[in-house]
Design a protein around this motif. Sequence first.
Motif, PDB file in Angstrom:
ATOM      1  N   LEU A   1      50.413  65.281   1.476  1.00  0.00           N
ATOM      2  CA  LEU A   1      51.822  65.307   1.088  1.00  0.00           C
ATOM      3  C   LEU A   1      52.726  64.501   2.014  1.00  0.00           C
ATOM      4  O   LEU A   1      53.681  63.876   1.571  1.00  0.00           O
ATOM      5  N   SER A   2      52.436  64.561   3.308  1.00  0.00           N
ATOM      6  CA  SER A   2      53.365  63.920   4.240  1.00  0.00           C
ATOM      7  C   SER A   2      52.809  62.700   4.970  1.00  0.00           C
ATOM      8  O   SER A   2      53.472  61.672   5.060  1.00  0.00           O
ATOM      9  N   ALA A   3      51.594  62.814   5.453  1.00  0.00           N
ATOM     10  CA  ALA A   3      51.069  61.715   6.275  1.00  0.00           C
ATOM     11  C   ALA A   3      50.761  60.468   5.440  1.00  0.00           C
ATOM     12  O   ALA A   3      51.074  59.350   5.851  1.00  0.00           O
ATOM     13  N   LEU A   4      50.187  60.664   4.252  1.00  0.00           N
ATOM     14  CA  LEU A   4      49.823  59.502   3.447  1.00  0.00           C
ATOM     15  C   LEU A   4      51.037  58.662   3.021  1.00  0.00           C
ATOM     16  O   LEU A   4      51.017  57.437   3.146  1.00  0.00           O
ATOM     17  N   PRO A   5      52.106  59.307   2.518  1.00  0.00           N
ATOM     18  CA  PRO A   5      53.290  58.490   2.195  1.00  0.00           C
ATOM     19  C   PRO A   5      53.841  57.750   3.404  1.00  0.00           C
ATOM     20  O   PRO A   5      54.262  56.594   3.299  1.00  0.00           O
ATOM     21  N   LEU A   6      53.799  58.423   4.565  1.00  0.00           N
ATOM     22  CA  LEU A   6      54.300  57.759   5.778  1.00  0.00           C
ATOM     23  C   LEU A   6      53.414  56.570   6.148  1.00  0.00           C
ATOM     24  O   LEU A   6      53.904  55.505   6.532  1.00  0.00           O
ATOM     25  N   PHE A   7      52.105  56.779   6.016  1.00  0.00           N
ATOM     26  CA  PHE A   7      51.173  55.689   6.310  1.00  0.00           C
ATOM     27  C   PHE A   7      51.395  54.519   5.343  1.00  0.00           C
ATOM     28  O   PHE A   7      51.404  53.354   5.739  1.00  0.00           O
ATOM     29  N   ASN A   8      51.599  54.879   4.087  1.00  0.00           N
ATOM     30  CA  ASN A   8      51.850  53.850   3.062  1.00  0.00           C
ATOM     31  C   ASN A   8      53.127  53.074   3.386  1.00  0.00           C
ATOM     32  O   ASN A   8      53.184  51.853   3.265  1.00  0.00           O
ATOM     33  N   LEU A   9      54.155  53.819   3.803  1.00  0.00           N
ATOM     34  CA  LEU A   9      55.433  53.190   4.166  1.00  0.00           C
ATOM     35  C   LEU A   9      55.226  52.235   5.345  1.00  0.00           C
ATOM     36  O   LEU A   9      55.738  51.110   5.349  1.00  0.00           O
ATOM     37  N   PHE A  10      54.453  52.691   6.327  1.00  0.00           N
ATOM     38  CA  PHE A  10      54.193  51.886   7.515  1.00  0.00           C
ATOM     39  C   PHE A  10      53.440  50.604   7.137  1.00  0.00           C
ATOM     40  O   PHE A  10      53.790  49.500   7.574  1.00  0.00           O
ATOM     41  N   ALA A  11      52.423  50.744   6.300  1.00  0.00           N
ATOM     42  CA  ALA A  11      51.645  49.567   5.878  1.00  0.00           C
ATOM     43  C   ALA A  11      52.528  48.600   5.079  1.00  0.00           C
ATOM     44  O   ALA A  11      52.460  47.379   5.261  1.00  0.00           O
TER      45      ALA A  11
END
Lengths: 292, 448
Positions: free
Chosen positions: A25-35
């Motif tokens: 829920l939280s880490a993947l969207p953040l990782f996606n945003l970072f990438a």
Amino acid sequence: MANFRGRGSARYFSILPAFLFLALLSALPLFNLFALSFAEVSWSGGQSTWTWVGLNNYLALGSDALFKAGILNTVILVGVATTAQVTIGLMLALACSRVGRRSRIYRTLFLLPILIPGIIIGAIWRLMYNYQFGVVNQIIDLVGLGPVDWLGSSSLALMSVIIVDIWHWTPFSFLLLLAAVEALPRDVSEAAQIDGASKWTEFRRISLPLLWPAIFTTFVFRAIIAFKVFDEVYLLTGGGPGTATEVISFTIYQRFFTQDNPGYGSAMSVTVIFIIAAVIAVAMTRQRSRSQ
Amino acid sequence: MKLLAPIYRSAALSAMAALCFTTASVSYADELAPINIVINQSPWLDGFAGLVRRYETETGNKVTLDVNPYAGSLEKQRNAVRSDQSEYDILIVNGIFYPEMYHGGFLEPLKNIDPDFKLDPQIYTYDDTVCFDAVNKTVNCETGDLLTIPVNPNITLMFYRKDLYEQNGLKIPETWDELIANAKALHNPPEMIGMMQRSARATISITWDYWPYLISHGGSLFRDEGNGDFFITINSPEAREALETYVAISKEVGPENPASMEQGDLIQYLVTGRAAHAVLPAAAQSQMDDPNKSIVPGKIGYMTIPHAPGYASAPALGHWLGGIPKNIPEDHKVAALAFLDWFQKPETQIAYAELGGSPVSAAAYESDFADKPENRYMLTMRSASPMARRLWTIPEGSEIVAVLEVGLNRVVAGEISVVDALNGMAAEIEKIMVDAGYDVGRLPDLAN
């Protein structure tokens, strides 16, 4: 139960589903945003194409006038609004804690603004600030002052937005601080009064230091929320006139969505997340060293 | 048994009728699937929605309108065409953002759905913006495919108080200077504002109002966009003169707070009898003569936008186009095209005008309906339509307009000078173009 406590690995495995769920829920969207912040995205022929651009998106932030205006205005809004909200919230909490049974009525009244949806708040205040027929100008007209362009004047627009933010969010501070005020030990205050301390001295020397952790926490929480201000600006001024009320969330929205530049918008978002995280880390460290 | 015979007969007939109805329904549904249209909330929406209801009544086909604010509609359209399957069968695309739909290859050429489909000859093509040449990346109906049907012209007109013109013996202005003179004669703030322009910053607001000034002073955004020359000329002396005229009108005969004026404000000033002139899309006329909304019914006149001496009037084209996404099922494409085909027919276009919409066909503007006094705006539309100028045809327009909105609004708000704004905008637009892969430059900075 005793067996379960003793088996450390079992405990870790038992929280694994919750951890994975949280990560999704939280880490993947953040990782996606970072990438995404290192890429430019284009859509053609029904397909999206990511192009690696390295640090270009981050480097472009330095020359983005809107980003600079957004950061500056946000810092002003966070500083002024949060300070006012915590101060007023504390005063209301102290007053409310001393009115006995009737405090319930006051609590309900003070909490009302935070219950109103942002879109309605925008509509209400837009009408109140209206240059031609707004109630604010009607009131100042009663004392012989001319109409003021609250939202259309570059020098007043940000202040007008800050006033709405204070009105909207002071109940948040009030609620947190009221809990802290009501949890204050009565015996210490009573002892001070028996020793001849005035109400002011008792507040300054006893209540305030005891309330300090709650005040600090309220300030930090409120500042984090204030940093994300969007709806009030979107509804009241659209960031204008000029860049007078440009705030960083609004800048991100425009770069990301209106201008359809998700790579650059992501770089801006990551930078803001980093700034907020840094401010929280510094504040928490200082608070920890102060309490030690 | 004899007694039961009529009952059996009735039951048999009912069953046959029900079967026929069911069969008819099924075959009808097979022909035309229900369609979803994503559209924005605009002054002309009521007319379009009325037309949709009429279509449903006439054909039995189901049409759902998803109405959104301007920016919300754009986001939904982008998400729809970029997903595996669009939830919308017709996108009502704005004249500013259609290039990204064309260049991105998101819309189905209408002849791919029906090879016999033709644009009605009376439908305006609005600077060929309904067609796209995917090879040369230009809007061109001679070499390109027909991708859209215009849905609303949304040309800007000058709304003015014709009763005040008659009382004061004023002549319809041809040039900006003549307009300023007339506006000054009527300017009596706060009761009467000489000229209202929307100068607020939004998705597209002040840019659209400044465009007629820019073009009608001989200025341009690019040197020769139609032929692929994107050299940036927004900081030309002509553009400077245009912006100085725009700002002078705002300051000398505008309201006290011009930088925050939006379209809704302009309409409000007009219908409450407090504005002598306002630049608005033609569709806003539907509110002028409505006694429930206006205290000046019958008093508003319409004229073409003025121009600088030696140049033609250049109303800004902010029209709307209806296109069909590629990523929808074939039966939905057929149903969507059936609606657009019905929409473009001359009789439908006249009905559109009767319902308060702004038609896109000469059939409506040359009909008897246009000659009625209450439809006087249509006569102005007849002359203004051929002069209307499109803004840009490249997908980078969404980034460019954001630069223009902030820069122009800052000038009106008094934050920066005309020269600084034009130089700054030119530099920012050059960067956008270079980053997008165009080999471009810009004019040297204007001197203060």
